[in-house]
Design a protein around this motif. Structure first.
Motif, PDB file in Angstrom:
ATOM      1  N   THR A 134       0.902  -0.844   0.074  1.00 44.66           N
ATOM      2  CA  THR A 134      -0.079  -0.192   0.123  1.00 44.66           C
ATOM      3  C   THR A 134       1.011   1.065  -0.275  1.00 44.66           C
ATOM      4  O   THR A 134       1.957   1.007   1.102  1.00 44.66           O
ATOM      5  CB  THR A 134      -0.794   0.096   1.148  1.00 44.66           C
ATOM      6  N   SER A 143      -6.564  -0.345   8.263  1.00 48.43           N
ATOM      7  CA  SER A 143      -5.913  -0.495   6.404  1.00 48.43           C
ATOM      8  C   SER A 143      -5.198  -1.956   6.482  1.00 48.43           C
ATOM      9  O   SER A 143      -5.480  -3.156   5.492  1.00 48.43           O
ATOM     10  CB  SER A 143      -5.187   0.706   5.702  1.00 48.43           C
ATOM     11  N   LEU A 198      -4.054   5.025  -0.450  1.00 47.73           N
ATOM     12  CA  LEU A 198      -3.946   5.242   0.594  1.00 47.73           C
ATOM     13  C   LEU A 198      -4.369   6.865   0.905  1.00 47.73           C
ATOM     14  O   LEU A 198      -3.045   7.140   0.881  1.00 47.73           O
ATOM     15  CB  LEU A 198      -4.517   4.694   1.937  1.00 47.73           C
TER      16      LEU A 198
END
Length: 278
Positions: A175, A233, A243
């Motif tokens: 991420t 997350s 994100l």
């Protein structure tokens, strides 16, 4: 839920420290690094063997490899690797010194790359894990006076977008975290200013310098909420590719992408006309 172990660089302040504090509240374990571990004595005393700490300058590649290996050896398994260490360099391109340019790229880009390169053999051996790479809304959007900072964030976005494709077959998910401006100590501790040239005093780059120099505190982002969103997350599967955190991050990234797409669409005929006729 099983207790997870997190590896976080730059854990002494800002988002790194807030993440560590919130993780301890949840009963999780943290392997942290900091250039000055002494500043974490209280946190270490409070959490005992749930907090493993090592000194680390991420620009020292041999040290990065040694510390990452030690962290995995200490806990046996690390579930989430958070590349948080970094800083911002403020100044127009012409104002920056050669030394500042090298240090910015070595810290934000090479340091991030080497941390993940050191962690990947361990993550592959344990058949999975998460990587969170701190970027910024400045990884997809740019403002004056931050050319090298933006260069570093655009670089890590490209590296990690490709790397997430490389490591997906091993159960490793990535991420890219894109915070907007937040009320951390960015201006006071984590920003470096270049020497100023009078020629830029009345330009947009000069205006940005004047905004950052006194340590502005009117940012919309709540760093504690951002840290919580990053931790949350890790429970999402599949992991979010990116994100965005903060209303300004959402607005600025959306505007930049919308304008970029419109410019691309306007060039469709030119682009397709450059192919071979056959």
């Amino acid at each position: 839920m099983a207790v997870r172990t997190w590896f976080i660089t730059g854990v002494s302040s800002g988002l790194g420290r807030l993440m560590a504090e919130q993780l301890f509240e949840r009963g999780e374990r943290v392997a942290g690094t900091a250039r000055n571990p002494d500043s974490l004595a209280g946190l270490r005393a409070a959490h005992g063997d749930r907090f493993w700490l090592a000194p680390l300058d991420v620009t020292d590649t041999p040290a990065v490899r040694r510390v990452v290996d030690q962290a995995f050896a200490h806990f046996g398994r690390i579930d989430v690797v958070v590349n948080n260490a970094g800083y911002g360099l403020v100044g127009a391109a012409e104002e920056l010194t050669d030394e500042q340019i090298v240090r910015q790229l070595n810290t934000n880009v090479i340091g991030s790359i080497q941390v993940v390169r050191a962690a990947l053999p361990h993550l592959r051996a344990q058949r999975g894990g998460r990587i969170m790479q701190l970027s910024s809304m400045g990884g997809q959007w740019a403002m004056p006076g931050l050319s090298l900072y933006h260069a570093s964030k655009w670089a890590v976005e490209g590296f990690f977008e490709s790397t997430m494709l490389d490591v997906a077959p091993f159960g490793i998910q990535v991420t890219i975290v894109e915070p907007g401006s937040a009320r951390t100590d960015f201006a006071a501790r984590s920003a470096e200013l270049s020497p100023a040239l009078d020629a830029y005093a009345d330009t947009p780059a000069g205006a940005v310098r004047r905004l950052i120099e006194p340590g502005f505190r009117s940012q919309p982002g709540d760093p504690a909420k951002m840290a919580r969103a990053m931790i949350d997350s890790a429970d999402r599967n599949p992991a979010p590719k990116r994100l965005a955190l903060g209303s300004d991050a959402y607005a600025n990234i959306r505007q930049a992408l919308t304008e970029r797409l419109a410019e691309l669409d306007a060039q469709k005929d030119i682009a397709t006309a450059t192919d071979f006729e056959d």
